[in-house]
Scaffold this motif. Sequence first.
Motif, PDB file in Angstrom:
ATOM      1  N   VAL A 277       0.833  -1.217   0.000  1.00  0.00           N
ATOM      2  CA  VAL A 277       0.000   0.000   0.000  1.00  0.00           C
ATOM      3  C   VAL A 277       0.868   1.268   0.000  1.00  0.00           C
ATOM      4  N   LEU A 278       2.183   1.096  -0.224  1.00  0.00           N
ATOM      5  CA  LEU A 278       3.094   2.251  -0.226  1.00  0.00           C
ATOM      6  C   LEU A 278       3.705   2.412  -1.619  1.00  0.00           C
ATOM      7  N   VAL A 279       4.813   1.709  -1.878  1.00  0.00           N
ATOM      8  CA  VAL A 279       5.434   1.849  -3.210  1.00  0.00           C
ATOM      9  C   VAL A 279       4.447   1.449  -4.313  1.00  0.00           C
ATOM     10  N   VAL A 280       3.635   0.461  -4.031  1.00  0.00           N
ATOM     11  CA  VAL A 280       2.673  -0.016  -5.031  1.00  0.00           C
ATOM     12  C   VAL A 280       1.629   1.059  -5.351  1.00  0.00           C
ATOM     13  N   ARG A 281       1.231   1.793  -4.325  1.00  0.00           N
ATOM     14  CA  ARG A 281       0.272   2.884  -4.518  1.00  0.00           C
ATOM     15  C   ARG A 281       0.930   4.080  -5.207  1.00  0.00           C
ATOM     16  N   VAL A 282       2.118   4.438  -4.747  1.00  0.00           N
ATOM     17  CA  VAL A 282       2.801   5.618  -5.296  1.00  0.00           C
ATOM     18  C   VAL A 282       3.099   5.430  -6.787  1.00  0.00           C
ATOM     19  N   HIS A 283       3.427   4.191  -7.165  1.00  0.00           N
ATOM     20  CA  HIS A 283       3.790   3.927  -8.565  1.00  0.00           C
ATOM     21  C   HIS A 283       2.664   3.308  -9.384  1.00  0.00           C
ATOM     22  N   ASP A 284       1.451   3.304  -8.835  1.00  0.00           N
ATOM     23  CA  ASP A 284       0.315   2.711  -9.573  1.00  0.00           C
ATOM     24  C   ASP A 284       0.626   1.309 -10.097  1.00  0.00           C
ATOM     25  N   LEU A 285       1.252   0.497  -9.281  1.00  0.00           N
ATOM     26  CA  LEU A 285       1.614  -0.854  -9.753  1.00  0.00           C
ATOM     27  C   LEU A 285       0.397  -1.760  -9.855  1.00  0.00           C
ATOM     28  N   VAL A 286      -0.637  -1.423  -9.095  1.00  0.00           N
ATOM     29  CA  VAL A 286      -1.949  -2.064  -9.278  1.00  0.00           C
ATOM     30  C   VAL A 286      -2.978  -0.938  -9.207  1.00  0.00           C
ATOM     31  N   PRO A 287      -4.185  -1.159  -9.743  1.00  0.00           N
ATOM     32  CA  PRO A 287      -5.187  -0.087  -9.720  1.00  0.00           C
ATOM     33  C   PRO A 287      -5.630   0.269  -8.293  1.00  0.00           C
ATOM     34  N   ARG A 288      -6.077   1.497  -8.128  1.00  0.00           N
ATOM     35  CA  ARG A 288      -6.580   1.960  -6.838  1.00  0.00           C
ATOM     36  C   ARG A 288      -7.627   1.006  -6.254  1.00  0.00           C
ATOM     37  N   ALA A 289      -8.494   0.496  -7.127  1.00  0.00           N
ATOM     38  CA  ALA A 289      -9.558  -0.399  -6.641  1.00  0.00           C
ATOM     39  C   ALA A 289      -8.968  -1.630  -5.955  1.00  0.00           C
ATOM     40  N   VAL A 290      -7.757  -1.994  -6.360  1.00  0.00           N
ATOM     41  CA  VAL A 290      -7.106  -3.165  -5.757  1.00  0.00           C
ATOM     42  C   VAL A 290      -6.389  -2.770  -4.461  1.00  0.00           C
ATOM     43  N   TRP A 291      -5.535  -1.743  -4.516  1.00  0.00           N
ATOM     44  CA  TRP A 291      -4.782  -1.422  -3.290  1.00  0.00           C
ATOM     45  C   TRP A 291      -5.649  -0.853  -2.180  1.00  0.00           C
ATOM     46  N   SER A 292      -6.726  -0.171  -2.570  1.00  0.00           N
ATOM     47  CA  SER A 292      -7.532   0.469  -1.513  1.00  0.00           C
ATOM     48  C   SER A 292      -8.241  -0.554  -0.620  1.00  0.00           C
ATOM     49  N   LYS A 293      -8.404  -1.774  -1.106  1.00  0.00           N
ATOM     50  CA  LYS A 293      -9.010  -2.818  -0.267  1.00  0.00           C
ATOM     51  C   LYS A 293      -8.008  -3.448   0.684  1.00  0.00           C
TER      52      LYS A 293
ATOM     53  N   ALA B 206      -7.910  -3.039   4.875  1.00  0.00           N
ATOM     54  CA  ALA B 206      -8.781  -3.934   5.649  1.00  0.00           C
ATOM     55  C   ALA B 206      -8.260  -5.371   5.604  1.00  0.00           C
ATOM     56  N   GLN B 207      -7.731  -5.758   4.438  1.00  0.00           N
ATOM     57  CA  GLN B 207      -7.184  -7.121   4.329  1.00  0.00           C
ATOM     58  C   GLN B 207      -5.983  -7.301   5.253  1.00  0.00           C
ATOM     59  N   ILE B 208      -5.143  -6.264   5.325  1.00  0.00           N
ATOM     60  CA  ILE B 208      -3.960  -6.335   6.191  1.00  0.00           C
ATOM     61  C   ILE B 208      -4.392  -6.418   7.661  1.00  0.00           C
ATOM     62  N   ASN B 209      -5.381  -5.628   8.031  1.00  0.00           N
ATOM     63  CA  ASN B 209      -5.870  -5.701   9.417  1.00  0.00           C
ATOM     64  C   ASN B 209      -6.377  -7.106   9.744  1.00  0.00           C
TER      65      ASN B 209
END
Length: 273
Positions: free
Chosen positions: A133-149, A152-155
């Motif tokens: 949720v850090l480098v992957v988000r900053v570099h758009d390595l996956v779409p927002r719809a994927v990282w934004s979930k 909760a998954q990490i918790n």
Amino acid sequence: MPPRSDLGTALRVKPGTRVRLSRRDHGESFGWNKEDHDAELAKQLARLADLQDRLWAEAKRSVLVVLQGIDAAGKDGTINKVMEAFNPQGCPVTSFKVPSSEELAHDYLWRVHQKTPRKGEIGIFNRSHYEDVLVVRVHDLVPRAVWSKRYAQINDFEQILADNGTTIVKFFLAIDRDEQRERFQARYDDPTKRWKFSMGDLEERKRWDDYQAAFDDALTKTSTSWAPWYVIPANRKWFRNLAVATILADTIAGLKPAYPPVADDVPADLVIE
Ligand code: AMP
Ligand code: MG
């Protein structure tokens, strides 16, 4: 200024509170100074050595230490200084790098779950599933719809670990942009450290603000009662070490790890010839 003994309470991110790194002082040292911290650090390292010995002997529970922070925040230095208290046999360190093609062919937690500590161990993660949720988000390595979930998954993932005997403690090492500049320059200038420096580090540095926003969100959304974040003011390396050592020792002490009972067939008055 909170009392010296209460670093954990001062630095813990209370679940549900909004973290804004830009509003914090990463040079804070809570009344400690470089001269008088030595004896205290030695005391905390001795506590850690004793606690780890007990946890290892007991072999019933484990501790997972997660270290995150921007490049040059001091993740390696913290491992070097604080974890020297531990018997290496019970303290595996895992550094999470750019995922391999095999790792990318699985879900993002696959490689992480394989490296969680065994009972009796204190596992250290140098970077972790938070990169997803850090480098992957900053570099758009996956779409927002994927990282934004993933928050909760990490918790949920961390709750599974916690419910099964793993105590999780997460340290975010927070430095200023100017501190990073100085450390990169020092790394570059020192012939024994230049190997650590890459031009890619400067590319990442250009995205400083994007990283800060991603850090703020991760710290806000994933500090839970079962896996709290501690935001460590890390401009001063000696304070960073003291804070991490103290909070980690307090956390493990809370588990009250105990040596196992002596085996039934061992007599109380044995003299070995
Ligand atoms: P270092 O910590 O300097 O050895 O660098 C490790 C690099 O791996 C960093 O640039 C991280 O951002 C990168 N990295 C770690 N995990 C991931 C991930 N899940 N996806 C992409 N890059 C990652
Ligand atoms: Mg690096």
